[in-house]
Design an enzyme around this catalytic site. Structure first.
Site, short mmCIF file in Angstrom:
data_model
loop_
_atom_site.label_atom_id
_atom_site.label_comp_id
_atom_site.label_asym_id
_atom_site.label_seq_id
_atom_site.Cartn_x
_atom_site.Cartn_y
_atom_site.Cartn_z
N LYS A 80 0.86 -1.20 0.00
CA LYS A 80 0.00 0.00 0.00
C LYS A 80 0.89 1.25 0.00
O LYS A 80 1.91 1.28 0.69
CB LYS A 80 -0.90 -0.01 1.23
CG LYS A 80 -1.98 1.06 1.25
CD LYS A 80 -2.85 0.90 2.51
CE LYS A 80 -3.96 1.95 2.57
NZ LYS A 80 -4.78 1.80 3.80
N SER A 134 -9.65 1.90 2.86
CA SER A 134 -8.76 2.61 1.99
C SER A 134 -7.72 1.73 1.28
O SER A 134 -7.12 2.18 0.31
CB SER A 134 -8.01 3.68 2.78
OG SER A 134 -7.17 3.07 3.75
N SER A 154 -9.78 -0.41 7.17
CA SER A 154 -9.28 -0.21 5.81
C SER A 154 -8.61 -1.42 5.15
O SER A 154 -8.29 -1.36 3.97
CB SER A 154 -8.29 0.95 5.79
OG SER A 154 -8.97 2.17 5.74
#
Ligand SMILES: [Zn+2]
Lengths: 478, 493
Positions: B81, B156, B180
Site C-alpha cells: 500500500k 482505503s 481499511s
C-alpha cells in the site's frame, strides 16, 4: 504612584545528552547545517519518536533538584503550531502531566534567603534554526535542523519575584543548579540556556495581578534585567496616564534596548494540546526516583554554607568558589590533597580566574589539575620558590598543564637562599648605587626598598626576599 | 480446471519455486504480464516496481540454485500500500502533496519483506492518506473492483485488495485505521487481517490516526495470511507502541478446528441495517460453524452505537496533527511563488490535499481546539475506553466474535461520494476493533445476488491472531468462496 513589580521567568535549558530526544542524532553544537539530521528529526512521513532515557532522567533529576512534586504517571503531549523550524509542526512537550510541579528554589540576595516557587518543570524538544540571508531583497530563508529534537527542559516559575536583583539571583542560582546536577551545560552564548520574562505591575497593597506582558528574545542575563527595567518603566508610564496595560508578547531589541509588540493576547496561539499517541506514558516508581535522587550532588547554596563553616572562608570567597561547580570541585580536590583552604581559595578566585579571563580559557577544560596546584602551594611553603615567582610558575602551568617542579626546573626559577651568593650580589649593588646608600643614611627609608628591588632584578626575582632584606639592612649598617 | 500460475496462492507458488519447478524470475515476469494486461482496467497500482522486482527475483534464483537458505517469502510477489515507506521507491499516500516523495528509508514491515526475500511488485492505490472507504478519495486515480469494474474495491486499502483479487499480486500489505484492510478484503473477496494494535510496527507507515493505525495483510486464503503475518509481526525498537510479545508460527496447528469454541454474535450488529444477502451469508456461515462443533452465543457490545462518532473524533484529531508536517518546507509538493511563509503553507496545503483530507483536518483541529477539547476529544477517549471494556467483558464469555465486515457488498463508484456521512457509516462493523485495539480477520463467506463477494469478520482478544486464523481456516476448509475468481477481460496497456 508606587507600584509593585511582579515578575515570573520561563527558562529553557538544553539537556546535555549526546543524542537527541527522539532519535540517535548527535547534539554537538556548531557543526555544518543539516549534518546532524535523520528521517525522525526531519519529520519524514512515517517516522516515530523513541524516548531518550537519559534525557528523561536528566529532566527528572532537575525536577527533583527544584523540589518539585513528582507524579508517578507522566505523559507527553503534542503542542501544535506552524513554524518552518518545527519539522512536525507540532512540538512533543508536556502539558497535561508535567515532569514535576509545585517546586521551589531558594535564592540569596545580599545574604537574605528568599523562596521562589516553581510552577512546573517539563521536558520537550528543541526546534531548528532559521537563517535569514543577509543579501538585500532575498525572497527565501534557510533552515538548519541540527538543533531540532535536542532535549529541552522548561522551568516555569511562579510570579514570585519583585526586583531585578531577585531575578538576577534566580537566574544565577538556577544556572548553578543545572550545572551542579550536570543536566545542562548552560552555555548562554550557544543558546543552551534561555529566559523569557513575564512582568506585570500593580498598585502597592492590591492583591489582584495586573495585566501580564511576556518578553521574548532575551539573549543574555543582562538583557533580561534590562528588558525588565524597560518594561517596568513602560508599564508605569501607561498606568500613570490612567490607561491599562495590554496583555501581549513583546520582543526585546538588544541593540536599541527597547521592546516592541510581537502579538497581542487575542492573537495568541491555540496550541491544541493532546496526548502524544506515539509515546507510551512513563511510570516513575519509588526505586527509580530514589536512584535519580541519589545522583543529585550537594546544591550550591548548601555547599556555600558548608565552605564557610568547614573551611572558615568568608561569605564572599565561598560565593565566588561555588559560583562555578567546576571551581568548587577543583577547590575541594586541592583541599583533600593539602589542607590549605585559604591559600587554595586565593589561588582559584584570584590568579586562576584572572588567567582564565585574560587568556580566554575554558574553565571546563583546564589544563592545570588540583594536584598540581597543591604541589605549587607546597613548594612555596618549603621555600623552593618565592610567592612572586609562584605567580609566573602558575601562569605557565595553566597554559601548559606542566607540573610546578618541571616549570621551576625548565625556567631555572629555584629560589636563591644561599647567603654567600646573595651577599656577592648585594655587594655589587651597593657599590654601583652609592647615591641610594647616601639617601638611606640620610633617613630615606624607601631607598632600602629600591636596593631590594635591584637585588631581585639582578636575580630575576629568584632571590629569597626575606634573606635579601635582612642582609641588606646589615650591610648598610642599621 | 487447472490453475493458471498467477492464480496460485503464496503457498503453492512457494512450493513450486523451492522445488525449482519454476524460477522466481520467470514467475515474476508472468505477474508483470498479468499486471500489464489488467492494470488499465483495475488501476490498482500507483507505482510499478518492475526493474527492481526482476533484479530481486534473479538474486533469489541464484540463492536457490546454489542451495542457499532463502527467506519465508522467497520469490513471492507482494504489493505494498502506498502509505508504507519503501526506500528509493515513490511513496505518495495517493496525495498530490507527496506525489514526488521518495523515502530515504524502509518501513519496518518492508524491511521484513526484504529480509524474507519477498519481491515488491509495486505500490498500491488508496484513499488519500488512507482516509476513506472506497479508494475514491485517491488524489491520483480510481481503482475498480475486479468483480465489477463499475464498483469500488472498498478502502482505503482498495488497491491492495483489488490487486490480490485480480491476481496482480499474490500477497499485499494494507493498513487499517478503521477497517481499511478488512472492508476492501470483504468487498474484493479476499482475506484481510487487522492485527492487534502493537503486533506490527508502525515505523514507516505514514501516520493517519496513530493510536489506531496498524499494518495488515491481504491474501488469497487464510494460510497465506498466516504466512505473511508471521513475517511482518514483531517488536520494533523504533515504534514505542509495538509490543514485545513473541510471534508464534501462525501456520502451526492452523487446522485445529472449532470444536467446543464459543462464537459470540453481538446483538447490536445484527439489525436490519444491513443488506439481506449479507445477512443470509452470515447466517449460513454460522450454521457451518455450528456443524463443526462451535457454539453460537448471543452477546452484547452496549456502546457500539457510539463507535463511529468516537472514531471520527479520535482519528481526525490525530490526523490533523499528523498531517501538519506536509507544509512544503522539507519535501513533497510546494506551491509556486509563495508570498511569505503563511501564504506558502496555505497554498501548498490547499493545492496539495484533496477535499476529504481537508475536511478531516478541519474536524480534527476543531475537536482539539481550546474550549472544545474536553467536550470532544477527552469525552471520546473515555467512551473509547468503554468500548474496549465491552469487548473485554464479551471475551470472558466467548472465544471470538463473528459479524459482517461491511453492511453491504461493493457499491457503485460515485454512489456515495457526495455523502460523507453515509460513507463513514459503512465502517460501522470494523471501527470498534480499531478503537479497542483487538485483532480481526475478514474472509469470504458468500456472494450477493449480483455476484459480488461478501465478507465476514472474526474478532478476537488482543494477540490472539493465531486463534482467529484457526477459526477462519476451519470455515475456509469447508467452503470454496475463496477460490472463486472474478471474470476479467484482458485489455492492452
Ligand atoms: Zn535525528
Amino acid at each position: 504612584m508606587t507600584y509593585e513589580v511582579v515578575i515570573g521567568l520561563e527558562t529553557h535549558a538544553e539537556l546535555a545528552t549526546i543524542t537527541k530526544l527522539f532519535c540517535g542524532c548527535s547534539t554537538k553544537f556548531g557543526v555544518e547545517p543539516n549534518t546532524q539530521v535523520c528521517p525522525v528529526c526531519l519529520a519524514m512521513p512515517g517516522v516515530l519518536p523513541v524516548m531518550n532515557k537519559k534525557a528523561f532522567e536528566y529532566a527528572l533529576k532537575a525536577a527533583i533538584a527544584l523540589n518539585c512534586k513528582i507524579d508517578e504517571f507522566t505523559n507527553f503531549d503534542r503542542k501544535s503550531y506552524y513554524y518552518p523550524d518545527l519539522p512536525k509542526n507540532y512540538q512533543i512537550s508536556q502539558n497535561y502531566h508535567n515532569m514535576g510541579i509545585d517546586g521551589y528554589m531558594d535564592i540569596s540576595v545580599n545574604g537574605t534567603i528568599s523562596r521562589i516557587r516553581i510552577h512546573n518543570v517539563h521536558l520537550e524538544e528543541e526546534a531548528g534554526k532559521l537563517i535569514h540571508p543577509e543579501e538585500v531583497g532575498a525572497d527565501y530563508s534557510l533552515v538548519d535542523f541540527n538543533r531540532a529534537g535536542v532535549p529541552l527542559l522548561e522551568i516555569v516559575s511562579y510570579p514570585d519575584m519583585r526586583r531585578v536583583d531577585e531575578v538576577e539571583s534566580y537566574m544565577q542560582t538556577l544556572r548553578k543548579i543545572l550545572l551542579y546536577t550536570e543536566v545542562s551545560d548552560c552555555k548562554m552564548q550557544e543558546g543552551s540556556l534561555r529566559f523569557e520574562a513575564s512582568i506585570s505591575l500593580r498598585k502597592k497593597g492590591v492583591d489582584r495581578l495586573g495585566n501580564r506582558v511576556e518578553i521574548k528574545n532575551l539573549n543574555s542575563m543582562k538583557s533580561v534585567l534590562k528588558a525588565i527595567e524597560y518594561e517596568t518603566m513602560r508599564q508605569r508610564d501607561v498606568l500613570d496616564r490612567g490607561e491599562t496595560v495590554d496583555r501581549e508578547t513583546r520582543l526585546w531589541d538588544e541593540v536599541n534596548e527597547k521592546s516592541a509588540r510581537m502579538r497581542s493576547k487575542e492573537e495568541s496561539q491555540d496550541y491544541r494540546y493532546f496526548p502524544e499517541p506515539d509515546l507510551l506514558p512513563v511510570l516513575i516508581d519509588e526505586k527509580w526516583l530514589r536512584a535519580i535522587k541519589d545522583t543529585i550532588p550537594e546544591l550550591p547554596l548548601i555547599r556555600r554554607q558548608r565552605f564557610i563553616e568547614t573551611f572558615a572562608l568568608s561569605d564572599y570567597d565561598a560565593s565566588l568558589l561555588i559560583d562555578e561547580k567546576i571551581l568548587a570541585d577543583f577547590f575541594e580536590e586541592c583541599v583533600k590533597i593539602l589542607n590549605r583552604p585559604k591559600s587554595f581559595c586565593n589561588w582559584i578566585t584570584n590568579d586562576l580566574l584572572r588567567e582564565v579571563k585574560d587568556r580566554k580559557l575554558d574553565i571546563y577544560h583546564l589544563k592545570i589539575k588540583p594536584k598540581q596546584l597543591a604541589a605549587l602551594v607546597e613548594i612555596i611553603e618549603k621555600g623552593t620558590i618565592s610567592s612572586t615567582i609562584a605567580k609566573e610558575v602558575f601562569s605557565e602551568m595553566i597554559q601548559t598543564g606542566k607540573d610546578p617542579k618541571t616549570v621551576v626546573e625548565e625556567k631555572k626559577l629555584v629560589q636563591i637562599s644561599d647567603e654567600g651568593l646573595i651577599e656577592e650580589i648585594i655587594i655589587k649593588i651597593i657599590s654601583s648605587n652609592p647615591d641610594a646608600i647616601e639617601d638611606y643614611k640620610k633617613g630615606k627609608k624607601n631607598a632600602l626598598t629600591f636596593l631590594v628591588g635591584q637585588v631581585m632584578k639582578e636575580t630575576k626575582g629568584k632571590a629569597n626576599p626575606k634573606i635579601v632584606n635582612e642582609m641588606l639592612m646589615k650591610k648598610v649598617g642599621v | 480446471m487447472s490453475l493458471r500460475l498467477f492464480e496460485c496462492t503464496a503457498h503453492q507458488i512457494k512450493a513450486k519455486i523451492l522445488s525449482k519447478e519454476i524460477r522466481a524470475s520467470d514467475f515474476i515476469k508472468i505477474v508483470f504480464d498479468r499486471i500489464k494486461s489488467l492494470e488499465p482496467n483495475i488501476q490498482a497500482f500507483i507505482t510499478i516496481n518492475e526493474d527492481e522486482a526482476i533484479k530481486k527475483a534473479i538474486e533469489i534464483d541464484k540463492k536457490i540454485e546454489s542451495n542457499e537458505n532463502v527467506g519465508l517469502l522467497a520469490g513471492l510477489p507482494v504489493a505494498v500500500k502506498d502509505n508504507i515507506c519503501t526506500k528509493n521507491l515513490y511513496t505518495t499516500c495517493a496525495s498530490k502533496i507527496l506525489e514526488t516523495f521518495i523515502p530515504p528509508y524502509d518501513a519496518f514491515v518492508v524491511k521484513r519483506l526484504r529480509e524474507e526475500d519477498a519481491i515488491i511488485v509495486g505500490k498500491t492505490n488508496l484513499d488519500e492518506f488512507a482516509m476513506g472507504s472506497s479508494t475514491e478519495n485517491s488524489g491520483l486515480k480510481i481503482t475498480r473492483n475486479p468483480w465489477n469494474l463499475e464498483c469500488v474495491p472498498g478502502g482505503s486499502s482498495g488497491g491492495s485488495a483489488a490487486a490480490v483479487a485480480a491476481d496482480l499480486s499474490i500477497l499485499a500489505l494494507g493498513s487499517e485505521t478503521g477497517g481499511s484492510v478488512r472492508q476492501p478484503a470483504a468487498l474484493c473477496g479476499v482475506v484481510g487481517i487487522k492485527p492487534t494494535y502493537g503486533r506490527v510496527s508502525r515505523y514507516g507507515l505514514v501516520a493517519f490516526g496513530s493510536s489506531l493505525d496498524q499494518v495488515g495483510t491481504v491474501s488469497k486464503d487464510v494460510r497465506d495470511a498466516a504466512l505473511l503475518l508471521r513475517v511482518i509481526a514483531g517488536y520494533d525498537l523504533h515504534d514505542s507502541t509495538s509490543a514485545n510479545v513473541p510471534v508464534p508460527d501462525y501456520l502451526d496447528r492452523i487446522d485445529s478446528g472449532v470444536d467446543g469454541l464459543r462464537i459470540g454474535i453481538p446483538k447490536e450488529y445484527f439489525t436490519d441495517a444491513f443488506n439481506a444477502d449479507v445477512y443470509k451469508a452470515l447466517k449460513d456461515a454460522l450454521k457451518i460453524y455450528e456443524r463443526l462443533g462451535a457454539q453460537v452465543v448471543d452477546i452484547s457490545l452496549p456502546h457500539t452505537e457510539y463507535a463511529v462518532a468516537v472514531y471520527y473524533i479520535v482519528a481526525n484529531a490525530e490526523a490533523s496533527s499528523n498531517l501538519a508536517r506536509y507544509d512544503g518546507v522539507r519535501y513533497g509538493y510546494r506551491t509556486s511563488k509563495p508570498n511569505g511563509i503563511i501564504d506558502m503553507y496555505c497554498r501548498t496545503r490547499s493545492e496539495g490535499f484533496g477535499n476529504e483530507v481537508k475536511r478531516r483536518i478541519m474536524l480534527g483541529n476543531y475537536v482539539l481546539s481550546s474550549g472544545y477539547y474536553d467536550a470532544y476529544y477527552l469525552k471520546a477517549s473515555k467512551v473509547r475506553n468503554l468500548i474496549k471494556i465491552d469487548f473485554d467483558v464479551a471475551f470472558e464469555k466467548v472465544d471470538c466474535i463473528i459479524c459482517p465486515t461491511s453492511p453491504v457488498p461493493a457499491f457503485k463508484i460515485g454512489e456515495r461520494a457526495n455523502n460523507p456521512l453515509e460513507m463513514y457509516l459503512s465502517d460501522i462493523y470494523t471501527i470498534p476493533a480499531n478503537l479497542a485495539g483487538i485483532p480481526g480477520i475478514s474472509i469470504p463467506c458468500g456472494f450477493s445476488k449480483e455476484g459480488l463477494p461478501i465478507g465476514m469478520q472474526i474478532l478476537g482478544k488482543h494477540f490472539e491472531e493465531k486463534k482467529l486464523l484457526q477459526i477462519a481456516y476451519a470455515f475456509e476448509r469447508e467452503t470454496d468462496f475463496h477460490v472463486k475468481k472474478p471474470v476479467l477481460k484482458i485489455s492492452s496497456m
